[in-house]
Structure formats: C-alpha cells, structure tokens
Design a protein around this motif. Structure first.
Motif, PDB file in Angstrom:
ATOM      1  N   ALA A 151       0.816  -1.210   0.000  1.00 56.46           N
ATOM      2  CA  ALA A 151       0.000   0.000   0.000  1.00 56.46           C
ATOM      3  C   ALA A 151       0.853   1.265   0.000  1.00 56.46           C
ATOM      4  O   ALA A 151       0.353   2.353  -0.279  1.00 56.46           O
ATOM      5  N   ARG A 156      -2.070   5.447  -6.739  1.00 53.02           N
ATOM      6  CA  ARG A 156      -3.208   5.145  -5.863  1.00 53.02           C
ATOM      7  C   ARG A 156      -3.725   3.731  -6.092  1.00 53.02           C
ATOM      8  O   ARG A 156      -4.395   3.158  -5.254  1.00 53.02           O
ATOM      9  N   ARG A 157      -3.404   3.169  -7.260  1.00 47.60           N
ATOM     10  CA  ARG A 157      -3.835   1.794  -7.508  1.00 47.60           C
ATOM     11  C   ARG A 157      -3.113   0.807  -6.593  1.00 47.60           C
ATOM     12  O   ARG A 157      -3.558  -0.327  -6.431  1.00 47.60           O
ATOM     13  N   LEU A 159      -3.145   1.049  -3.498  1.00 47.40           N
ATOM     14  CA  LEU A 159      -4.085   0.841  -2.395  1.00 47.40           C
ATOM     15  C   LEU A 159      -5.094  -0.233  -2.735  1.00 47.40           C
ATOM     16  O   LEU A 159      -5.353  -1.142  -1.938  1.00 47.40           O
ATOM     17  N   THR A 160      -5.677  -0.155  -3.933  1.00 48.40           N
ATOM     18  CA  THR A 160      -6.660  -1.179  -4.294  1.00 48.40           C
ATOM     19  C   THR A 160      -5.977  -2.529  -4.469  1.00 48.40           C
ATOM     20  O   THR A 160      -6.559  -3.561  -4.143  1.00 48.40           O
ATOM     21  N   TYR A 163      -5.553  -3.890  -1.085  1.00 51.74           N
ATOM     22  CA  TYR A 163      -6.851  -4.316  -0.557  1.00 51.74           C
ATOM     23  C   TYR A 163      -7.255  -5.676  -1.133  1.00 51.74           C
ATOM     24  O   TYR A 163      -7.678  -6.583  -0.423  1.00 51.74           O
ATOM     25  N   ILE A 167      -7.887  -9.195   0.897  1.00 49.06           N
ATOM     26  CA  ILE A 167      -9.091 -10.031   0.878  1.00 49.06           C
ATOM     27  C   ILE A 167      -8.725 -11.465   0.480  1.00 49.06           C
ATOM     28  O   ILE A 167      -9.055 -12.429   1.179  1.00 49.06           O
TER      29      ILE A 167
ATOM     30  N   ASN B  29     -19.249  -3.023  -2.292  1.00 53.20           N
ATOM     31  CA  ASN B  29     -18.795  -2.036  -1.319  1.00 53.20           C
ATOM     32  C   ASN B  29     -17.634  -2.611  -0.507  1.00 53.20           C
ATOM     33  O   ASN B  29     -17.741  -3.682   0.074  1.00 53.20           O
ATOM     34  N   LEU B  30     -16.504  -1.894  -0.489  1.00 52.34           N
ATOM     35  CA  LEU B  30     -15.298  -2.451   0.136  1.00 52.34           C
ATOM     36  C   LEU B  30     -15.469  -2.715   1.626  1.00 52.34           C
ATOM     37  O   LEU B  30     -14.928  -3.675   2.157  1.00 52.34           O
ATOM     38  N   VAL B  31     -16.250  -1.853   2.316  1.00 55.01           N
ATOM     39  CA  VAL B  31     -16.472  -2.068   3.759  1.00 55.01           C
ATOM     40  C   VAL B  31     -17.302  -3.325   3.967  1.00 55.01           C
ATOM     41  O   VAL B  31     -17.018  -4.145   4.848  1.00 55.01           O
ATOM     42  N   LYS B  33     -17.459  -5.890   2.065  1.00 57.00           N
ATOM     43  CA  LYS B  33     -16.592  -7.040   1.805  1.00 57.00           C
ATOM     44  C   LYS B  33     -15.822  -7.409   3.071  1.00 57.00           C
ATOM     45  O   LYS B  33     -15.705  -8.587   3.417  1.00 57.00           O
ATOM     46  N   LEU B 104      -6.936   0.657   4.938  1.00 57.24           N
ATOM     47  CA  LEU B 104      -6.762   0.719   3.484  1.00 57.24           C
ATOM     48  C   LEU B 104      -7.997   1.342   2.836  1.00 57.24           C
ATOM     49  O   LEU B 104      -7.880   2.157   1.915  1.00 57.24           O
ATOM     50  N   VAL B 105      -9.183   0.960   3.338  1.00 57.45           N
ATOM     51  CA  VAL B 105     -10.411   1.517   2.773  1.00 57.45           C
ATOM     52  C   VAL B 105     -10.452   3.036   2.984  1.00 57.45           C
ATOM     53  O   VAL B 105     -10.845   3.782   2.091  1.00 57.45           O
ATOM     54  N   ARG B 107      -7.894   5.039   3.170  1.00 60.36           N
ATOM     55  CA  ARG B 107      -6.967   5.623   2.191  1.00 60.36           C
ATOM     56  C   ARG B 107      -7.561   5.588   0.784  1.00 60.36           C
ATOM     57  O   ARG B 107      -7.414   6.532   0.005  1.00 60.36           O
ATOM     58  N   ILE B 108      -8.228   4.475   0.449  1.00 58.59           N
ATOM     59  CA  ILE B 108      -8.842   4.371  -0.878  1.00 58.59           C
ATOM     60  C   ILE B 108      -9.904   5.454  -1.025  1.00 58.59           C
ATOM     61  O   ILE B 108     -10.001   6.123  -2.054  1.00 58.59           O
ATOM     62  N   ALA B 111      -8.298   8.671  -1.764  1.00 59.04           N
ATOM     63  CA  ALA B 111      -7.689   8.770  -3.090  1.00 59.04           C
ATOM     64  C   ALA B 111      -8.725   8.783  -4.202  1.00 59.04           C
ATOM     65  O   ALA B 111      -8.544   9.458  -5.213  1.00 59.04           O
ATOM     66  N   TYR B 112      -9.805   8.044  -4.027  1.00 57.36           N
ATOM     67  CA  TYR B 112     -10.775   7.894  -5.112  1.00 57.36           C
ATOM     68  C   TYR B 112     -12.083   8.635  -4.851  1.00 57.36           C
ATOM     69  O   TYR B 112     -12.871   8.852  -5.768  1.00 57.36           O
ATOM     70  N   ILE B 120     -14.508   2.492  -8.579  1.00 55.52           N
ATOM     71  CA  ILE B 120     -13.043   2.564  -8.546  1.00 55.52           C
ATOM     72  C   ILE B 120     -12.471   2.057  -9.861  1.00 55.52           C
ATOM     73  O   ILE B 120     -11.592   2.676 -10.468  1.00 55.52           O
ATOM     74  N   LYS B 123     -12.933   4.604 -12.519  1.00 52.47           N
ATOM     75  CA  LYS B 123     -12.005   5.738 -12.413  1.00 52.47           C
ATOM     76  C   LYS B 123     -10.600   5.351 -12.861  1.00 52.47           C
ATOM     77  O   LYS B 123      -9.888   6.144 -13.468  1.00 52.47           O
ATOM     78  N   ASP B 124     -10.195   4.116 -12.552  1.00 47.27           N
ATOM     79  CA  ASP B 124      -8.860   3.680 -12.950  1.00 47.27           C
ATOM     80  C   ASP B 124      -8.757   3.530 -14.458  1.00 47.27           C
ATOM     81  O   ASP B 124      -7.763   3.913 -15.070  1.00 47.27           O
ATOM     82  N   LEU B 127      -8.442   6.729 -16.625  1.00 45.02           N
ATOM     83  CA  LEU B 127      -7.210   7.538 -16.561  1.00 45.02           C
ATOM     84  C   LEU B 127      -6.540   7.686 -17.924  1.00 45.02           C
ATOM     85  O   LEU B 127      -6.415   6.713 -18.633  1.00 45.02           O
TER      86      LEU B 127
END
Lengths: 491, 127
Positions: A151, A156-157, A159-160, A163, A167, B29-31, B33, B104-105, B107-108, B111-112, B120, B123-124, B127
């Motif tokens: 991370a 910024r990718r 971070l994902t 993540y 998981i 939704n990341l949370v 998950k 991490l969530v 921070r994500i 950032a996003y 997400i 958005k990626d 780019l």
C-alpha cells in the motif's frame, strides 16, 4: 548461543522491528533494518551448515516439549528456504536505502522498515517452524506487513491492489486454519511430526480429505497458482520497487515450500499422490499457468506488470516439478525456487533503477535506455537470459532438471511445454530489449545511469544467477538432498 | 434426529461461513466485503470452540479435591482448552486484518472519493 540459533533467527529481527519504527529517523531505522537482515542472513547460513553437518535440528521453544510446546524443526529444505529469504532480504535492504529515500517520505520510512523486517521474520518463521498453527501465525505476520508494504506504493492503484491482496490472502489463510482445525480434531496434535504419525490411521475418515482440500486451496491461493493468481499482478506492479523485488523473490517461494511441507511431511506422498491423485490437478494447472500467463505477459506494456505475469508462469514451473512427485521433479521445483528468486529479484531491481530515473516502467518511455543506462539494461538483459533458460545461467539448470524429470516419466508433451514456455519468455524479454536498445531516445530528457546504491545490489543478484548457473553442483546437491528428505517422509 | 440436533453448532458454522463468503464475493462495497470476511473468520472461531467443548464438561481450571467438601477431583471432566486458546490468537489476527483492511479503505476513499468497487474500476480505467 549456537544452541539457540533457530529461535534467535526469528527473535532478533522480531525485536528489531519495533526498534526500527521507534528510532524515528530514516537513516537510523535503515541501519536497524540492515542489522536485522544481515543478522538473519548470517544465522540462516550457519543453520544450513549445521543441518548439513549434523542433520535435522529440533528446537523446543521455551523448553516445552512438543505436544504442548511449539517446536522449530529445521531440516535441509527449511534451512535452504530460510537462507533464500534471508539472502534476498539482505540484498534488498541495501537496495531499499536509495530506492525508498526517493519513493517514501521521511516520516513514513521508519514504518516501512519495521514492516519490512516483520515481513522477513514471518517468512523465515514459516520456513523453520514445525508446528502447523505456528505456520498460520507467521503467515499472518508476513502477510499483514506485506499488505502495508504494497500500500506504500506511489500510485493510488497500490491501495486497491493491497486491498485485493488482503481479501484474497485472508481467505487463503482462513482456509488454512480450517484445514489445520480439521486435522487437529482428528489427531489431537498440531506438531507436524506427530501429525504425520497419526494421520495415516484416520486417513479413511472423510474429514482428512476435506482438511487436505482446504489446505491445498488455501496455500495455492497464497502462492498464486493459476487461476488463484488474481491478486499478484496488481500488487507487484504498484508496490514500491524494493518491495516488489523482495516479495517476488520470497513470498510466493515460501508458500511453495509450505505446500511441499504439507504434501510430503504432514500428509505424505502415499496420501497426496497415490490416494488423492494430486498430480491430476496440479499438472494441468501448472501447464496452463506456464502457457497462458506467458502469453498474457507478452501483451503487457508496463514492464513490472509483464514481469509479474511472468512470475505466475514461473510458479507454474515450480508446481510442475512438484507435481511429478519424483525426486528429480521435486529437486527441479526446489532449484527453480532458488534460481527464480535470484533472477526475478535482479529483473525487478533493474526495473526499479529505471523507475528511479525515468519515473515509469512503461515500454513507450524506455526507448533508447540501453545507451542512457547501460549498466541497468545490461543487468536486465543478463537476468532475462536466465529467465529464458540460456546455458550457463541458473534458469538453464532448473529447466534442465525439469525436462529430465518430465522425460523420466515419459511425459514428452510436458517437456515440450517447458520449451514453449522458454520461447515465450524470449519473446517478452526481447520486447523490452528491442525498445531499450533499438528505440530512439527522447531528446528532451537527459537521462543518467542509476546510482551505485541501486546498481550494486542488482548486479550482486545478476552475478549470483551466473555463478550458480556455471557451478550448479552446490545448489543441486542441496536441492536433491532436500527433495530426498521430503519424499522419504519422516524417519 | 439427535445427530442433526447434536451438530447444531456446526450447522450454524456452515451457514455463517457461507453468509460471510457470499458477502465477500458478491458485494461491491469495500467495507461490506470486509464485514463478510470478518463473518467468515468468526465462523471458523466458532468451529474451533465447538471442537474443544465436551458436553457436561467444565472449564479447564484445576479443581482441588478439598474445595468442594470432599468432591473428588478425579471425577471432573474438563473441556479441551487448546482449541480455545488457539482462537485467542486467531481473534487477534482477525482484529489486525480488519484494522489493516479498514485503514486501506480509508486511504482508498481519500484517493478515489468512493468505496465502491465498480466506481473505482471505472475511475482507474478512465485515466
């Protein structure tokens, strides 16, 4: 002191990790990290020598005898893997000093080094422990710190990617815990040696195959065997350069070792290969991993991503060797584990040099780099040759053993796959070489060679990958002996 | 019938495990998950605790024979403490995983500006 070496190998870095976080200055915490890594290197080397001289070391932690206490059990395979991890850790920490100074801010650097030491500790712990639940604990120590390390990447990718890794990694670890629990409920022990003794008696019960399945899926998730590799490409692409080099050469390798440990020591060859017919699953998956992932690698434009997919393909080679279930095959797997650590480490470090100067590892930004950064690109080419498997490199040695193992069982088609995989590696390495040496450099950008702090560690690994390619007897002997110990099961 | 009822905690484990695993896979939704992951891990904790429990057994604390006015210590049946102790470690690991995941969530989200997986990805790729 030497009596307690197995414990000190783990405890010293574990204590130095919070120290690195607390000293608060970048250089100081780097010095602490370097001390920890070099200590681990020396201790792992001493352990390997002792195992070679005296045989298996059994160490009772805190003086508590095995069924109750945790035991560290160091045999040739575990000492070898611990040494690989410690070597890469010690080389990468030198590299990290320059690389991290640019990529990570001053206030975060101590935390980076703390996480780095923890990751190293966890990986070495997995290698030498003889207790299956202890394996899970070390696995989580290394994984949690790895998530944090990834991370820290600039993009910024990152971070994902971290993540996603968290998981999938946690699901893998939980699967492992389920498997361990099911084994415990049938045998009443967590010690690997005791498990190996008691499992055959209850192997007919349906619980044990279920435990085996959970463990296999859990560990293959961690080692990124196709098709459970989805976390790996992004994690390697967006992590800081030093982290990618370290993780690519150690994290998946230790998981491969863990698989060997579970398959051969705990369950035994008869259960895993004869009873469960594991090769029927592992071999096709490995073949698909080699072919499909090499193909995907060819089409990548981000070189770090290209190398990440190549890593998944190379893990396919290791698993292919193991799936033969023969001494020669497992030797090939263990050899490739070591050899791939050297060359992938060197390749990712070379890309880290490019990242340092150019700020990107996309092929369209690398035109003409062969002239601007001759040493970096030369390292890339030489390590790339090793990845392809040119004679005199380590890559050749492992592929030689792999092909021999395939032919020994009359698997001509599989031997052909190894060859095709090498050709595909030639294609994707050439793609980078072509751009770097025959592309026209961008005249607006004045590029200089990477600093020595990055070049020296890179070249150490490059030279090592030739050294052990020309004189393969040492590593081949250790790997063969380790494979024999594993396949023989427990004395 | 008694087999089914006697196994009731294992049925609960299976249901919880599947609920958690499904949430982890199906939610964007990341949370959510992470919540699914935590339910999944908690099911494993419950499984281990069930392993160690023996019907009618007491907590594994040594009972001195004098404590109960002559009740013999040799007749006491204890539950197996080892799976329970193992789960203390697993709980710590679970908490650590959850906190790393949640940070991490955070921070994500910084950032996003979103914690939704599809958004997400959009958005990626944009780019």
């Amino acid at each position: 002191m030497s009596e307690n070496l197995p414990a000190l190998l783990i405890v010293v870095p574990l204590i130095l990790a919070p120290v690195a976080a607390l000293v608060g200055r970048r250089d100081l915490s780097w010095a602490v990290a370097a001390a920890a890594c070099w200590w681990a290197f020396g201790a792992a080397l001493a352990l390997l020598r002792r195992v070679q001289a005296e045989g298996v070391i059994r160490y009772e932690l805190g003086g508590w005898a095995p069924p109750i206490g945790i035991e560290y059990r160091v045999d040739l395979a575990s000492a070898f893997v611990a040494l690989i991890v410690a070597t890469i850790g010690a080389v990468t920490v030198v590299y990290a000093r320059t690389s991290i100074a640019q990529e990570i801010t001053e206030d975060r650097a101590p935390l980076f080094y703390a996480a780095y030491i923890l990751c190293l500790t966890g990986l070495m712990g997995i290698a030498i422990t003889g207790d299956v639940f202890n394996v899970f604990v070390f696995l989580e120590i290394s994984s949690l710190s790895a998530y944090a390390l990834i991370a820290l990447g600039h993009d910024r990718r990152a971070l994902t990617a971290a993540y996603q890794y968290l998981i999938m990694g946690s699901v893998g670890a939980t699967f492992i815990v389920i498997g361990i629990g099911l084994m415990y409920v049938m045998t009443g022990t967590l010690n690997m040696v005791d498990l190996a003794e008691r499992l055959p008696a209850v192997a007919d019960n349906r619980t044990i195959p279920v435990a085996f399945a959970f463990l296999t899926v859990g560990v293959t998730l961690k080692l990124a065997l196709f098709p459970l590799h989805l976390w790996l490409p992004n994690a390697y692409t967006y992590a800081p350069s030093a982290v990618t080099a370290f993780m690519a050469s150690t994290a998946t390798k230790v998981s491969v070792y863990l698989l060997l440990r579970f398959f051969f020591t705990v369950f035994g060859f008869d259960f895993a290969w004869v009873g469960m017919e594991l090769h029927r699953v592992l071999m096709p998956l490995s073949v698909v991993a080699i072919l499909a992932m090499s193909l995907v690698a060819i089409y990548q434009t981000n070189v770090k991503r290209l190398l990440a997919f190549s890593s998944v393909a190379q893990i396919g080679y290791m698993m292919l060797g193991i799936s033969f279930g023969s001494v020669l095959g497992v030797t090939a797997g263990i050899l490739h584990l070591f050899n791939h650590a050297l060359m992938k480490g060197a390749l990712f470090m070379a890309m880290g040099c490019v990242m340092y100067r150019v700020g990107s590892v996309s092929t369209d930004r690398m035109a003409g780099l062969g002239k601007a950064m001759p040493w970096t690109m030369a390292a890339f080419v030489l390590a790339g040759l090793s990845l392809i498997g040119v004679p005199l490199t380590v890559g050749f040695v492992s592929k030689w053993y792999l092909v021999q193992a395939a032919l020994e069982q009359g698997q001509w088609a599989v031997a052909g796959v190894v060859m095709v995989g090498s050709l595909m590696a030639l294609v994707y390495i050439w793609k980078v070489v072509e751009v770097a040496y025959f592309g026209e450099p961008d005249p607006d950008h004045e590029l200089r060679e990477a600093p020595l702090g990055l070049l020296v560690p890179t070249w150490i690994l490059v030279i090592a990958s030739f050294w052990f390619g020309i004189d393969a007897t040492t590593t081949a002997e250790v790997a063969t002996a380790a494979a024999e110990t594993l396949l023989r099961g427990l004395p | 019938m008694s087999g089914m009822l006697g196994m009731v905690n294992y049925w609960a484990v299976i249901v919880l495990m599947m609920v958690g695993f499904y949430t982890l896979i199906a939610r964007g939704n990341l949370v959510k998950k992470l919540i699914g992951l935590n339910i999944f891990q908690t099911a494993v904790i419950m499984m281990y605790v069930s392993f160690g429990k023996i019907t009618g057994a007491t907590a594994p604390i040594l009972i001195q024979s004098g404590d109960h006015g002559g009740g013999g210590a040799e007749h006491v049946v204890y539950s197996n403490p080892i799976p329970h102790v193992l789960m203390l470690t697993a709980i710590v690991v679970g908490v650590a995983t959850l906190s790393v995941g949640l940070s991490l969530v955070v921070r994500i989200n910084e950032a996003y500006g979103t914690v939704d997986e599809d958004e997400i990805n959009r958005k990626d790729n944009g780019l």
